[in-house]
Design an enzyme around this catalytic site. Structure first.
Site, short mmCIF file in Angstrom:
data_model
loop_
_atom_site.label_atom_id
_atom_site.label_comp_id
_atom_site.label_asym_id
_atom_site.label_seq_id
_atom_site.Cartn_x
_atom_site.Cartn_y
_atom_site.Cartn_z
N ASP A 147 -7.99 -5.34 0.28
CA ASP A 147 -8.41 -6.52 -0.85
C ASP A 147 -8.00 -7.99 -0.54
O ASP A 147 -8.48 -8.70 -1.30
CB ASP A 147 -8.04 -5.86 -2.24
CG ASP A 147 -8.48 -4.55 -2.46
OD1 ASP A 147 -9.94 -4.44 -2.20
OD2 ASP A 147 -7.97 -3.50 -2.81
N HIS A 191 0.79 -1.34 0.10
CA HIS A 191 0.23 0.00 -0.09
C HIS A 191 0.93 1.27 0.00
O HIS A 191 1.83 1.20 0.74
CB HIS A 191 -0.88 0.14 1.43
CG HIS A 191 -1.95 0.99 1.12
ND1 HIS A 191 -1.96 2.13 1.40
CD2 HIS A 191 -3.31 0.52 0.43
CE1 HIS A 191 -3.25 3.17 1.14
NE2 HIS A 191 -4.10 1.86 0.81
N1 CMC Z 1 3.84 -7.74 -4.82
C1 CMC Z 1 5.46 -7.68 -5.01
N2 CMC Z 1 6.01 -6.63 -4.97
C2 CMC Z 1 5.26 -5.30 -4.76
C3 CMC Z 1 4.12 -5.30 -4.28
C4 CMC Z 1 3.35 -6.73 -4.71
N3 CMC Z 1 2.11 -6.58 -4.20
N4 CMC Z 1 3.80 -4.17 -3.88
C5 CMC Z 1 4.85 -3.37 -4.01
N5 CMC Z 1 5.95 -4.35 -4.47
C6 CMC Z 1 7.46 -3.72 -4.43
C7 CMC Z 1 7.73 -3.07 -5.79
O1 CMC Z 1 8.08 -4.00 -6.81
C8 CMC Z 1 8.87 -2.02 -5.22
O2 CMC Z 1 10.02 -2.98 -5.21
P1 CMC Z 1 11.44 -2.27 -5.39
O3 CMC Z 1 11.62 -1.37 -4.26
O4 CMC Z 1 12.59 -3.44 -5.31
O5 CMC Z 1 11.25 -1.60 -6.82
C9 CMC Z 1 8.55 -1.80 -3.83
O6 CMC Z 1 7.72 -2.91 -3.19
C10 CMC Z 1 7.60 -0.56 -3.61
O7 CMC Z 1 6.32 -0.77 -4.32
P2 CMC Z 1 5.67 0.62 -5.45
O8 CMC Z 1 5.07 -0.14 -6.45
O9 CMC Z 1 6.90 1.73 -5.38
O10 CMC Z 1 4.71 1.06 -4.44
P3 CMC Z 1 3.45 1.94 -4.40
O11 CMC Z 1 3.23 2.55 -3.35
O12 CMC Z 1 3.57 2.61 -5.88
O13 CMC Z 1 2.34 0.88 -5.05
C11 CMC Z 1 0.48 -0.60 -4.75
C12 CMC Z 1 1.21 0.55 -3.81
C13 CMC Z 1 -0.83 -1.01 -3.77
C14 CMC Z 1 0.03 0.08 -6.09
C15 CMC Z 1 1.49 -1.84 -4.76
O14 CMC Z 1 1.79 -2.41 -3.61
C16 CMC Z 1 0.60 -2.91 -5.53
O15 CMC Z 1 0.59 -3.12 -6.78
N6 CMC Z 1 -0.04 -4.03 -4.73
C17 CMC Z 1 -0.77 -4.91 -5.38
C18 CMC Z 1 -2.13 -4.40 -5.75
C19 CMC Z 1 -3.18 -4.11 -4.68
O16 CMC Z 1 -3.34 -4.92 -3.77
N7 CMC Z 1 -3.68 -3.07 -4.77
C20 CMC Z 1 -4.76 -2.63 -3.65
C21 CMC Z 1 -4.32 -1.58 -2.72
S1 CMC Z 1 -5.15 -1.39 -1.52
C22 CMC Z 1 -6.77 -0.80 -1.86
C23 CMC Z 1 -7.00 0.17 -2.87
O17 CMC Z 1 -6.33 1.03 -2.78
O18 CMC Z 1 -8.00 0.22 -3.48
#
Ligand code: CMC
Length: 432
Positions: free
Chosen positions: A366, A308
């Site tokens: 989720d 998140h």
């Molecule tokens: N699985 C594997 N790696 C992950 C995941 C994951 N679910 N989430 C983040 N990472 C890694 C990402 O690859 C990055 O690694 P590195 O630093 O080595 O490049 C690091 O963690 C930071 O991730 P980010 O993508 O920069 O983080 P963000 O804040 O931009 O993204 C997120 C947040 C929710 C989009 C992401 O964690 C994600 O894609 N999660 C899976 C989708 C999900 O469950 N979404 C629902 C969010 S909660 C409800 C809502 O908002 O509606």
């Protein structure tokens, strides 16, 4: 230097500016840098708004480090335990928990607006039989401006309130009609003698031949799910609603924009994606292989329902929903459900894995919400619609708060332009 400011100096020119620090009730303070362009000729660069507070708000607070979520100051755990979804709607919209009389009046006004204009019902028939329910939801909610034109003066607080009530009242009806359309069953009209959540279930699951048998625990599980999803401060869909609203667009189109944003798998679409992922994993014995893939940067799949932008700790909603899910599965005699077993084991392994620990990736709301929806008999492609029904109050409360700002300005981010330099047009014959 004044303690309540941050000095920003442009080392190229030696010019500096004292930016005031603004403090909130909770959470990190912010630097008010709106004078940067006029004083230093500079803008801030913050792709994805990772460090930007886009507005002031009194509605919802998240402490991502500690895993705290408050609606109008009330902890989400207390609301999930004691409150009802309409009461939470009232709280989010008007700032205080209602008295009994206020609650009765609010319930009454919601119940007076549950019906849809029949013209809007015909609108459904234009959709293909296999349309995604979120595509239909964006379309139908966007079309509402054409059906309820009597309260579209956004400068009038009574009109704004009327639009808010209409959206909250009609979203379950719209969602249930989408479900019925796609499964080929007759639409079920709302029943105002039922509670908000029971009426939603009635419209989703009743058939003309026999009365719907309510299960109290199932109804409560849906109510908790709606409460947990009701608002989440300035997330992508809410920011979309605010940005659209800042142009003084009608609330129905602003909310349609929010729904479109919610659809993506990085946001509300994750609840659907989690169940698809658990299906792909098939068996707890395959989890290690998937964990390896989730961590592999060359593999596009992610552990859905994990991570998140704000929570760097266990999402408090995920804890509540996991327990609620467990109780519901037990009630329905589905405790041994293989997907739940996979989810529990996946969570356990991920939380012990260095990759997830280092990046502070925890289950989000989720991860378990899809399991509840599935147990309630809601089809997979309707999951994000259920999220949208719940979040409508958040979008509307945030829109109302913004519209009450005395000096509302249109939202207009800037950019760092990296395209071609100025150049002259070349006739087609002279192009190489
Ligand atoms: N699985 C594997 N790696 C992950 C995941 C994951 N679910 N989430 C983040 N990472 C890694 C990402 O690859 C990055 O690694 P590195 O630093 O080595 O490049 C690091 O963690 C930071 O991730 P980010 O993508 O920069 O983080 P963000 O804040 O931009 O993204 C997120 C947040 C929710 C989009 C992401 O964690 C994600 O894609 N999660 C899976 C989708 C999900 O469950 N979404 C629902 C969010 S909660 C409800 C809502 O908002 O509606």
């Amino acid at each position: 230097m004044n303690k309540e400011t941050v000095t920003i100096t442009d080392n190229r020119t030696g010019k500096s500016i004292d930016c005031p620090i603004k403090k909130g009730t909770h959470g990190p303070s912010v630097i008010d840098c709106h004078q940067l362009p006029s004083k230093l000729g500079l803008f801030t660069f913050d792709p994805a708004f990772v460090t930007t507070a886009s507005c002031e708000s009194k509605i919802t607070f998240i402490d991502g480090e500690k895993g705290i979520l408050l609606y109008r100051g009330y902890p989400i755990e207390q609301l999930a335990q004691h409150s009802s979804y309409p009461e939470v709607c009232y709280l989010l919209l008007y700032g205080e928990l209602p008295t009994r009389e206020q609650m009765d009046n609010f319930n009454h006004s919601i119940s007076q607006h549950t019906l849809l204009h029949e013209g809007l019902v015909n609108f459904y028939k234009g959709f293909r039989h296999d349309a995604h329910p979120m595509a239909m939801l964006v379309g139908v909610v966007g079309a509402m401006s054409g059906y309820y034109p009597d309260a579209l003066d956004i400068q009038n607080p009574e009109h704004r309130n009327m639009s808010a009530v209409r959206l909250i009242a009609k979203l379950p009806t719209i969602a249930a009609k989408i479900h019925k359309y796609l499964i080929g069953q007759p639409y079920v009209y709302p029943r105002n003698d039922l509670s908000y959540v029971a009426n939603f279930m009635h419209m989703m699951f009743s058939v003309p031949m026999e009365p719907y048998q309510f299960n109290e625990k199932a109804t409560r599980a849906l109510e908790i799910m709606l409460i947990l999803h009701a608002d989440h401060e300035q997330n992508a869909s809410t920011s979309t609603v605010r940005l659209a609203g800042s142009s003084q667009a009608h609330p129905f189109s602003c909310v349609a924009g929010g729904i479109a944003t919610l659809w993506g798998p990085a946001h509300g679409g994750a609840n659907e994606a989690v169940i698809r992922m658990l299906h792909d994993i098939k068996h707890p014995k395959n989890i290690q292989e998937y964990i390896r893939r989730f961590k592999d940067k060359d593999d596009p799949i992610r552990l859905m329902g994990f991570g998140h932008r704000v929570y760097k700790n266990y999402d408090p909603r995920a804890k509540i929903i996991r327990d609620s899910c467990y109780n519901l599965l037990e009630e329905l005699g589905m405790k041994q459900h293989v997907l739940f077993d996979i989810a529990l084991e996946l969570e356990r392994i991920a939380l012990e894995d260095e990759y997830f620990i280092e990046r502070k990736l925890y289950p989000n709301v989720d991860f378990y919400s899809g399991m509840i929806l599935r147990a309630l008999g809601i089809p997979l492609n309707m999951f994000t619609v259920m999220f949208a029904v719940a979040r409508t109050v958040g979008w509307v409360a945030q829109w109302m708060e913004m519209m009450e700002e005395p000096n509302l300005k249109i939202g207009r981010p800037r950019q760092l332009y990296t395209g071609a330099q100025r150049r002259d047009y070349v006739q087609v014959e002279e192009r190489i």
